[in-house]
Design a protein around this motif. Structure first.
Motif, PDB file in Angstrom:
ATOM      1  N   GLY A   1       0.784  -1.228   0.000  1.00 16.26           N
ATOM      2  CA  GLY A   1       0.000   0.000   0.000  1.00 16.26           C
ATOM      3  C   GLY A   1       0.809   1.267   0.000  1.00 16.26           C
ATOM      4  O   GLY A   1       0.250   2.368  -0.124  1.00 16.26           O
ATOM      5  N   ALA A   2       2.143   1.185   0.139  1.00 15.63           N
ATOM      6  CA  ALA A   2       2.960   2.392   0.235  1.00 15.63           C
ATOM      7  C   ALA A   2       2.890   3.222  -1.041  1.00 15.63           C
ATOM      8  O   ALA A   2       2.774   4.452  -0.988  1.00 15.63           O
ATOM      9  CB  ALA A   2       4.409   2.016   0.543  1.00 15.63           C
ATOM     10  N   ILE A   3       2.965   2.560  -2.197  1.00 15.60           N
ATOM     11  CA  ILE A   3       2.944   3.295  -3.463  1.00 15.60           C
ATOM     12  C   ILE A   3       1.619   4.031  -3.621  1.00 15.60           C
ATOM     13  O   ILE A   3       1.573   5.207  -3.983  1.00 15.60           O
ATOM     14  CB  ILE A   3       3.184   2.338  -4.650  1.00 15.60           C
ATOM     15  N   GLU A   4       0.513   3.334  -3.332  1.00 13.25           N
ATOM     16  CA  GLU A   4      -0.809   3.951  -3.467  1.00 13.25           C
ATOM     17  C   GLU A   4      -0.976   5.117  -2.489  1.00 13.25           C
ATOM     18  O   GLU A   4      -1.611   6.123  -2.812  1.00 13.25           O
ATOM     19  CB  GLU A   4      -1.900   2.909  -3.231  1.00 13.25           C
ATOM     20  N   ARG A   5      -0.395   4.980  -1.289  1.00 14.90           N
ATOM     21  CA  ARG A   5      -0.522   6.052  -0.299  1.00 14.90           C
ATOM     22  C   ARG A   5       0.173   7.324  -0.787  1.00 14.90           C
ATOM     23  O   ARG A   5      -0.390   8.423  -0.717  1.00 14.90           O
ATOM     24  CB  ARG A   5       0.090   5.610   1.029  1.00 14.90           C
ATOM     25  N   ILE A   6       1.401   7.168  -1.280  1.00 13.93           N
ATOM     26  CA  ILE A   6       2.135   8.335  -1.772  1.00 13.93           C
ATOM     27  C   ILE A   6       1.429   8.927  -2.988  1.00 13.93           C
ATOM     28  O   ILE A   6       1.335  10.158  -3.138  1.00 13.93           O
ATOM     29  CB  ILE A   6       3.582   7.954  -2.110  1.00 13.93           C
ATOM     30  N   GLN A   7       0.914   8.053  -3.857  1.00 11.34           N
ATOM     31  CA  GLN A   7       0.185   8.543  -5.027  1.00 11.34           C
ATOM     32  C   GLN A   7      -1.013   9.391  -4.600  1.00 11.34           C
ATOM     33  O   GLN A   7      -1.266  10.468  -5.156  1.00 11.34           O
ATOM     34  CB  GLN A   7      -0.292   7.380  -5.890  1.00 11.34           C
ATOM     35  N   LYS A   8      -1.735   8.923  -3.609  1.00  7.03           N
ATOM     36  CA  LYS A   8      -2.902   9.649  -3.141  1.00  7.03           C
ATOM     37  C   LYS A   8      -2.515  11.005  -2.561  1.00  7.03           C
ATOM     38  O   LYS A   8      -3.168  12.028  -2.821  1.00  7.03           O
ATOM     39  CB  LYS A   8      -3.639   8.811  -2.094  1.00  7.03           C
ATOM     40  N   LEU A   9      -1.425  11.037  -1.780  1.00  3.26           N
ATOM     41  CA  LEU A   9      -0.971  12.291  -1.192  1.00  3.26           C
ATOM     42  C   LEU A   9      -0.559  13.287  -2.269  1.00  3.26           C
ATOM     43  O   LEU A   9      -0.949  14.458  -2.246  1.00  3.26           O
ATOM     44  CB  LEU A   9       0.209  12.034  -0.248  1.00  3.26           C
ATOM     45  N   GLN A  10       0.233  12.822  -3.217  1.00  5.53           N
ATOM     46  CA  GLN A  10       0.740  13.719  -4.245  1.00  5.53           C
ATOM     47  C   GLN A  10      -0.355  14.150  -5.212  1.00  5.53           C
ATOM     48  O   GLN A  10      -0.405  15.313  -5.625  1.00  5.53           O
ATOM     49  CB  GLN A  10       1.893  13.044  -4.998  1.00  5.53           C
ATOM     50  N   THR A  11      -1.238  13.224  -5.571  1.00  2.00           N
ATOM     51  CA  THR A  11      -2.343  13.584  -6.462  1.00  2.00           C
ATOM     52  C   THR A  11      -3.253  14.613  -5.802  1.00  2.00           C
ATOM     53  O   THR A  11      -3.714  15.561  -6.445  1.00  2.00           O
ATOM     54  CB  THR A  11      -3.154  12.332  -6.844  1.00  2.00           C
TER      55      THR A  11
END
Length: 819
Positions: free
Chosen positions: A679-689
């Protein structure tokens, strides 16, 4: 005399503090209160008093008599209380676990409304009265205001009997409390839908108690609903609420209202004056405040501190743990410093809950008592609601709500934001001194709301950011000029800064606001005659940011934001992120306990991610931001000023470096391997998006276009912003580097956000976007990006990166293709 009469069904002289009250009824229309018992009794007439109020009746006498006869409840209302203003306050006294998602608790207020009892022949009606619309009683428009503000009937009952001298009427009010009446009901339409409520079960709904006191009536009643999906204990298939209804007689002598001014923050009540000479209804607001009047007016005039005739008294809930009571009391009585500024001493008093022997009638639901309620709930919050007299804005009573698990919020936040600098924060067992001080300031903040003060999110921007690293400054002035700001923990201070204050405290703005709202002006005969003095106090502080107010809810002014600290939000966020980077490697040690799992670690890490998002958003608000300084027409200068170009450009540079460059330090493998499988990649994606969407938001871009049109080259243009952003988000493209998974996600989000704007051409979804420059900007940007990718994509020897560039070109082509 300043006679303004407030309507519905009885306009009241509210702006003069006068004693009389006038009804819109003519003499002919008024109900006949000369009740007689002469004449032969006919079929259908009322019964004798003893037939209704039998020897089995349980009677309580106060404002008027209440009688319990079996399952029935009777009110015995004197004729001299007909058409008198009474405040009906509806609260939930007991609530099932989890009801309303945890934000509805024992003590939650459902409604407050002014009611009057009216005699209508053989019936008595209870009507809801409004005081929003006003007109002079002798004005021609008075009749129209009355006709267009017709009072609704909340409840009606036939007269069952008269007392011996026929001065009181007896009515059966059982149906008011065991039937479903929306205006006093704890089960809202949304709650019914949420829990799939079928109906009220009257067999399991009943009146529990009814008591009369000198100025109020208190009724408790159980309401039971059949529900398909109740919040807890669903075996019963029901939801039961214990409701408390308080009916309090409002004062005959009205408090003089004080006109609101949006340069000083106050909760307010809106009014409409239809006698205005302004060729429109004159809408204005009066502030919500307690009635504080000096015992010795002459001493008060001489500048001596004087006790109020009636101080503000808060009782602690009997459920409050003993160890926390001293902190709660301090948080309440901290406000005495501010009231002294207004000329009062001992204006607010905190008391322990009385014992049964001291006050057998004490009840937290009774409107005679203001209580700091301690709620056993997993909800992490605190609130400061109040009950007012809508005629004048006078606060009658308030209950501060402290939810037990709010301790958890401050425990976690203290660790996250102060752990790098303060050894006391490096544990989940926060020392009592620190957690007690935090509780004290939360209570002070909520009492501030109950005194009439809203949030002042602008306050924190009055202090230079680096001042928050100074021990001398923070110990003297705190973190912000107002306790009403959201500035919970000093995240600006760095590990090398010693003896700084980490917890907020009351500040100079609070003293100023309380003086402005509460100082007694004995020479003023009406609200208008106060205005010159009140305006002068504001102008004395003009230009001093310490005394400015900003609610902080429109997301436009970067100086008026929730949880931000200091004047320079970019520098503050740099300090905050530097501290978070030092905290993350220590979280396992600071949150772990032998024999227990890693739930606490997961909770704190998740909240740390949320604070990272907050720091980033504080910076984003500067881009396209507009400073707001509230002014009136007699003050020089403008109200709105665009954030300088240099600050906006610096903000985008910060975002490229801290938000859009992958925050590797958040991806601590030791932590992630203990709390999640993936889930780390999705978490960072959500934050940056999320940050990208906010930065490229429609309203922000429109403000930037407007600013450029007005200020030319002095403005940070949206084209320049997009160019700076593109260079940062696609830095690998311009530096001929490989793109990792996190950055690929970010770049796809960039293209998708721009493409979504262009899609409006096909869907015709958003006319405001179609008519703006946004689509042209996004189309031009994607065309430039497509050209750059095509000309540079072959310079990197990485297959996945090559595929990524081709995918972006395909996405751009799809977006640009308009059929």
């Amino acid at each position: 005399m300043f006679k303004k009469i407030s309507l519905l069904l009885g306009l009241i002289l509210i702006l003069s503090g006068c004693k009389s009250q006038n009804s819109i009824f003519t003499k002919k229309d008024k109900a006949d209160h000369s009740i007689t018992s002469t004449g032969k009794k006919k079929k259908g007439d009322t019964k004798s008093y003893s037939e209704v109020i039998t020897s089995d009746a349980k009677t309580d006498d106060g404002l008027f008599k209440v009688h319990r006869v079996g399952e029935k409840l009777y009110f015995e209302i004197p004729s001299n209380l007909m058409e008198k203003d009474m405040l009906l306050v509806s609260r939930i006294a007991k609530v099932p676990s989890g009801y309303g998602g945890g934000y509805i608790n024992a003590g939650s207020k459902v409604n407050e409304q002014v009611v009057r009892w009216f005699r209508r022949g053989a019936n008595v009606d209870m009507k809801v009265i409004s005081f929003e619309n006003q007109s002079e009683q002798d004005s021609p428009i008075y009749q129209s205001v009355a006709a267009n503000n017709f009072s609704p009937i909340l409840f009606s009952s036939k007269i069952e009997a008269f007392n011996a001298d026929s001065t009181n009427v007896v009515i059966d009010v059982t149906g008011l409390f065991d039937s479903e009446i929306a205006a006093i009901n704890g089960m809202s339409a949304s709650m019914k839908k949420r829990y799939k409520v079928k109906k009220l079960d009257q067999n399991r709904s009943f009146i529990e108690s009814a008591h009369a006191y000198p100025e109020n009536i208190e009724v408790k009643h159980v309401m039971t609903y059949e529900a398909e999906e109740p919040p807890e204990r669903d075996q019963a298939g029901t939801i039961s609420l214990l409701m408390n209804q308080s009916m309090i007689l409002l004062p005959e002598k009205l408090m003089q209202p004080r006109l609101a001014d949006d340069r000083v923050g106050w909760f307010s009540v809106r009014k409409y004056d239809y006698d205005s000479e302004q060729l429109k209804s004159d809408d204005y607001e009066i502030i919500r405040r307690w009635r504080l009047e000096p015992k010795d007016v002459e001493a008060y005039k001489r500048g001596e501190l004087v006790e109020p005739i009636k101080p503000i008294v808060y009782y602690l809930d009997p459920a409050t743990p003993l160890k926390w009571r001293p902190y709660f009391k301090k948080g309440i009585e901290d406000w005495n410093v501010a009231f002294e500024k207004a000329g009062f001493k001992n204006a607010i008093i905190a008391k322990d809950p009385p014992t049964k022997e001291e006050d057998p009638e004490f009840s937290p639901e009774d409107v005679r008592y203001s209580v700091v309620r301690y709620v056993a709930s997993t909800t992490r919050n605190a609130t400061g609601p109040s009950v007012i007299d809508p005629r004048t804005g006078e606060i009658i009573e308030s209950d501060i709500i402290w939810y037990h698990n709010h301790l958890r919020s401050y425990r976690n936040r203290f660790m996250i934001e102060a752990g790098a600098q303060n050894p006391d924060a490096r544990t989940l067992d926060t020392p009592e001194k620190e957690i007690g001080e935090m509780m004290r300031m939360v209570i002070a903040h909520e009492v501030g709301h109950a005194l009439g003060l809203p949030h002042n999110m602008k306050a924190s921007s009055a202090y230079p950011t680096d001042s928050l690293r100074s021990a001398n400054f923070t110990q003297k002035y705190g973190l912000t000029p107002s306790i009403m700001d959201y500035a919970r923990v000093n995240y600006v201070a760095q590990p090398e800064d010693k003896n700084v204050r980490y917890i907020r405290m009351m500040g100079p703005y609070d003293l100023y606001a309380i003086n402005w709202g509460y100082r007694f002006l004995p020479e003023a005969v009406d609200p208008k005659s106060e205005k010159k003095t009140l305006d002068a106090w504001i102008l004395e502080k003009e230009g001093d940011p310490i005394y400015e107010f900003g609610g902080g809810y429109d997301g436009i002014d970067p100086q008026s934001q929730r949880e931000s600290l200091g004047k320079d939000q970019i520098k503050a966020s740099e300090y905050g992120l530097a501290n978070l980077q030092k905290v993350v490697p220590n979280l396992i040690e600071w949150t772990s306990k032998d024999g227990y799992n890693y739930n606490d670690l997961q909770e704190v890490y998740t909240e740390l991610i949320g604070l990272w998002r907050g720091y980033i958003n504080h910076v984003i608000t500067n881009v396209g931001g507009v400073y707001e300084t509230k002014k009136t027409s007699n003050q020089e200068g403008t109200v709105y000023t665009a954030v300088p170009k240099s600050i906006q450009k610096n903000a985008v540079n910060f975002l490229n470096n801290n938000a859009f460059n992958t925050p590797d330090w958040l991806l601590n493998e030791s932590i992630l391997d203990r709390i999640e499988a993936s889930g780390a990649i999705e978490r960072i994606q959500k934050l940056q998006t999320g940050a990208l969407k906010s930065l490229l938001g429609e309203e922000r871009i429109k403000r930037m276009i407007t600013n450029e049109e007005q200020n030319g080259s002095d403005a940070y243009s949206v084209l320049e912003m997009i160019k700076d952003l593109r260079k940062g988000v696609f830095s690998e493209l311009y530096k001929n580097k490989k793109v990792d998974a996190y950055r690929r996600n970010l770049q796809r989000s960039y293209v998708d956000i721009a493409s979504a704007y262009i899609a409006n051409v096909r869907t015709q979804d958003n006319e405001s976007i179609l008519k703006s420059d946004i689509i042209a900007l996004m189309r031009g940007d994607l065309q430039s990006l497509r050209y750059d990718i095509n000309s540079r994509r072959s310079r990197v020897n990485d297959q996945l990166t090559t595929y990524h560039w081709k995918d972006l070109i395909a996405r751009i082509d799809t977006a640009l293709r308009v059929e």
